[in-house]
Design a protein around this motif. Structure first.
Motif, PDB file in Angstrom:
ATOM      1  N   LYS A  72       0.741  -1.235   0.065  1.00 41.34           N
ATOM      2  CA  LYS A  72      -0.035  -0.027  -0.057  1.00 41.34           C
ATOM      3  C   LYS A  72       0.924   1.333  -0.204  1.00 41.34           C
ATOM      4  CE  LYS A  72      -0.538   0.291   5.226  1.00 41.34           C
ATOM      5  NZ  LYS A  72      -1.494   0.201   6.373  1.00 41.34           N
ATOM      6  N   ARG A  73       1.989   1.199   0.508  1.00 43.83           N
ATOM      7  CA  ARG A  73       2.956   2.481   0.474  1.00 43.83           C
ATOM      8  C   ARG A  73       3.487   2.720  -0.859  1.00 43.83           C
ATOM      9  NH1 ARG A  73       7.012  -0.206   4.750  1.00 43.83           N
ATOM     10  NH2 ARG A  73       6.704  -2.044   3.090  1.00 43.83           N
ATOM     11  N   LEU A  74       3.534   2.185  -1.912  1.00 44.30           N
ATOM     12  CA  LEU A  74       3.837   2.456  -3.169  1.00 44.30           C
ATOM     13  C   LEU A  74       2.974   3.488  -3.920  1.00 44.30           C
ATOM     14  CD1 LEU A  74       4.860  -1.213  -4.413  1.00 44.30           C
ATOM     15  CD2 LEU A  74       6.475   0.582  -4.027  1.00 44.30           C
ATOM     16  N   PRO A  75       3.678   4.383  -4.588  1.00 43.99           N
ATOM     17  CA  PRO A  75       2.897   5.206  -5.249  1.00 43.99           C
ATOM     18  C   PRO A  75       2.855   4.648  -6.620  1.00 43.99           C
ATOM     19  CG  PRO A  75       5.179   5.849  -5.645  1.00 43.99           C
ATOM     20  CD  PRO A  75       5.297   4.595  -4.623  1.00 43.99           C
ATOM     21  N   LEU A  76       1.329   5.353  -7.123  1.00 36.57           N
ATOM     22  CA  LEU A  76       0.879   4.606  -8.591  1.00 36.57           C
ATOM     23  C   LEU A  76       1.876   4.688  -9.819  1.00 36.57           C
ATOM     24  CD1 LEU A  76      -3.048   5.821  -8.801  1.00 36.57           C
ATOM     25  CD2 LEU A  76      -1.954   3.588  -8.008  1.00 36.57           C
ATOM     26  N   LYS A  77       2.689   5.576  -9.632  1.00 36.00           N
ATOM     27  CA  LYS A  77       3.648   5.962 -10.783  1.00 36.00           C
ATOM     28  C   LYS A  77       4.611   4.571 -10.855  1.00 36.00           C
ATOM     29  CE  LYS A  77       6.665   8.843  -7.982  1.00 36.00           C
ATOM     30  NZ  LYS A  77       7.333  10.213  -8.015  1.00 36.00           N
ATOM     31  N   LEU A  78       4.964   4.078  -9.708  1.00 34.53           N
ATOM     32  CA  LEU A  78       5.672   2.769  -9.802  1.00 34.53           C
ATOM     33  C   LEU A  78       4.867   1.632 -10.002  1.00 34.53           C
ATOM     34  CD1 LEU A  78       8.239   3.632  -6.685  1.00 34.53           C
ATOM     35  CD2 LEU A  78       8.130   4.078  -9.222  1.00 34.53           C
ATOM     36  N   VAL A  79       3.850   1.385  -9.479  1.00 31.98           N
ATOM     37  CA  VAL A  79       2.848   0.237  -9.301  1.00 31.98           C
ATOM     38  C   VAL A  79       2.377  -0.041 -10.961  1.00 31.98           C
ATOM     39  CG1 VAL A  79       0.625  -0.643  -8.665  1.00 31.98           C
ATOM     40  CG2 VAL A  79       2.097   0.309  -6.971  1.00 31.98           C
ATOM     41  N   ILE A  80       1.500   1.024 -11.278  1.00 28.61           N
ATOM     42  CA  ILE A  80       0.864   0.892 -12.617  1.00 28.61           C
ATOM     43  C   ILE A  80       1.635   0.369 -13.836  1.00 28.61           C
ATOM     44  CG2 ILE A  80      -0.742   1.945 -14.268  1.00 28.61           C
ATOM     45  CD1 ILE A  80      -1.843   1.242 -11.669  1.00 28.61           C
ATOM     46  N   PRO A  81       2.808   0.837 -14.011  1.00 30.89           N
ATOM     47  CA  PRO A  81       3.817   0.315 -15.020  1.00 30.89           C
ATOM     48  C   PRO A  81       3.794  -1.172 -14.951  1.00 30.89           C
ATOM     49  CG  PRO A  81       4.618   2.579 -14.427  1.00 30.89           C
ATOM     50  CD  PRO A  81       3.499   1.999 -13.439  1.00 30.89           C
ATOM     51  N   GLU A  82       4.161  -1.535 -13.750  1.00 33.67           N
ATOM     52  CA  GLU A  82       4.468  -2.965 -13.562  1.00 33.67           C
ATOM     53  C   GLU A  82       3.142  -3.810 -13.815  1.00 33.67           C
ATOM     54  OE1 GLU A  82       7.116  -4.061 -13.169  1.00 33.67           O
ATOM     55  OE2 GLU A  82       8.352  -2.348 -12.783  1.00 33.67           O
ATOM     56  N   VAL A  83       2.020  -3.256 -13.332  1.00 31.56           N
ATOM     57  CA  VAL A  83       0.838  -3.904 -13.663  1.00 31.56           C
ATOM     58  C   VAL A  83       0.265  -4.038 -15.025  1.00 31.56           C
ATOM     59  CG1 VAL A  83      -1.822  -4.015 -13.238  1.00 31.56           C
ATOM     60  CG2 VAL A  83      -0.252  -3.227 -11.283  1.00 31.56           C
ATOM     61  N   MET A  84       0.892  -3.070 -15.827  1.00 28.68           N
ATOM     62  CA  MET A  84       0.550  -2.928 -17.310  1.00 28.68           C
ATOM     63  C   MET A  84       1.279  -4.203 -18.171  1.00 28.68           C
ATOM     64  SD  MET A  84       0.521   1.188 -17.806  1.00 28.68           S
ATOM     65  CE  MET A  84       0.467   1.234 -19.652  1.00 28.68           C
ATOM     66  N   LYS A  85       2.525  -4.261 -17.545  1.00 31.86           N
ATOM     67  CA  LYS A  85       3.377  -5.327 -18.134  1.00 31.86           C
ATOM     68  C   LYS A  85       2.769  -6.573 -17.938  1.00 31.86           C
ATOM     69  CE  LYS A  85       7.724  -2.597 -17.240  1.00 31.86           C
ATOM     70  NZ  LYS A  85       8.885  -2.531 -16.593  1.00 31.86           N
ATOM     71  N   LEU A  86       2.289  -6.836 -16.799  1.00 33.43           N
ATOM     72  CA  LEU A  86       1.841  -8.250 -16.520  1.00 33.43           C
ATOM     73  C   LEU A  86       0.475  -8.498 -17.305  1.00 33.43           C
ATOM     74  CD1 LEU A  86       2.596  -8.245 -12.692  1.00 33.43           C
ATOM     75  CD2 LEU A  86       3.676  -9.748 -14.289  1.00 33.43           C
ATOM     76  N   GLN A  87      -0.475  -7.490 -17.232  1.00 35.25           N
ATOM     77  CA  GLN A  87      -1.601  -7.396 -18.018  1.00 35.25           C
ATOM     78  C   GLN A  87      -1.307  -7.790 -19.496  1.00 35.25           C
ATOM     79  OE1 GLN A  87      -3.302  -3.498 -17.180  1.00 35.25           O
ATOM     80  NE2 GLN A  87      -4.927  -4.545 -16.495  1.00 35.25           N
ATOM     81  N   GLU A  88      -0.487  -7.012 -20.126  1.00 37.16           N
ATOM     82  CA  GLU A  88      -0.206  -7.323 -21.634  1.00 37.16           C
ATOM     83  C   GLU A  88       0.549  -8.670 -21.650  1.00 37.16           C
ATOM     84  OE1 GLU A  88       2.864  -4.284 -22.585  1.00 37.16           O
ATOM     85  OE2 GLU A  88       1.153  -2.707 -22.162  1.00 37.16           O
TER      86      GLU A  88
END
Length: 210
Positions: A72-88
């Motif tokens: 929960k401490r991570l900012p979105l700017k670090l989380v979302i790029p990683e989520v996008m890679k996994l989604q793809e």
């Protein structure tokens, strides 16, 4: 508590060393149970003065439901790029693809004392500002009790009244924007806030993080 115990066991024994994921908290369970799932972890890591998002997905299986356990401490700017890679990766693996497999964010229901899940399979993230001018824009700010709707700030508790005034056929014309500097916990709480109001998030397939 069964799921919570299972989660802790997976967290401890699936890594070379013990690492903790501090999950976001909310007061409601959107989804209480997910069967046939694989865990993905995104850890909070500090190196010098830098905060990093460290991904562990070695136990993930493409054909299963994926549960994203994100600190929960991570900012979105670090989380979302990683989520996008996994989604793809999951969307692009046609050989093992399972059309029924979903993606979920995990969080802790502080009232029910259980692990809960928020689906986001159909979400496509964008990391730039939306240029569309003919849609209703809901912008969620970092550490704020208000949401900006078409440049007018209202209390988050009034979102329900706003949504109810929108014609159902126009709901697909809503755009969600989130401040990239907000914490992942704030993001999940904002998403749950909308979901609690029985708003169908599948009608908003794009989310903008910038």
């Amino acid at each position: 508590m069964k799921y919570f115990t299972l989660f802790i066991a997976l967290l401890i024994f699936s890594c070379e060393e013990k690492k903790d994921v501090l999950l976001p908290k909310s007061n409601v369970s959107i989804v209480k149970d997910v069967q046939d799932h694989s865990p993905i972890y995104i850890f909070f890591k500090v190196e010098g003065k830098d905060t990093l998002a460290e991904v562990n997905r070695k136990n993930s299986i493409i054909s299963t439901n994926w549960i994203f356990n994100i600190d929960k401490r991570l900012p979105l700017k670090l989380v979302i790029p990683e989520v996008m890679k996994l989604q793809e990766k999951k969307r692009g693996d046609s050989a093992h693809k399972n059309e029924k497999a979903e993606n979920y964010y995990s969080y802790a229901d502080s009232v029910g004392k259980n692990l809960a899940f928020l689906p986001f399979t159909k979400v496509y993230y964008k990391t730039e500002k939306s240029t569309e001018t003919d849609k209703v824009v809901l912008r969620f700010k970092k550490q704020s009790n208000t949401v900006s709707i078409d440049n007018t700030d209202i209390q988050k508790t009034e979102i329900l009244n706003f949504i109810q005034r929108i014609d159902y056929t126009a709901q697909s014309q809503i755009i969600l924007l989130f401040d990239k500097n907000m914490s992942y916990e704030q993001y999940i709480q904002n998403k749950i806030l909308i979901q609690k109001f029985t708003y169908d998030l599948n009608k908003v397939p794009e989310e903008f993080i910038f």
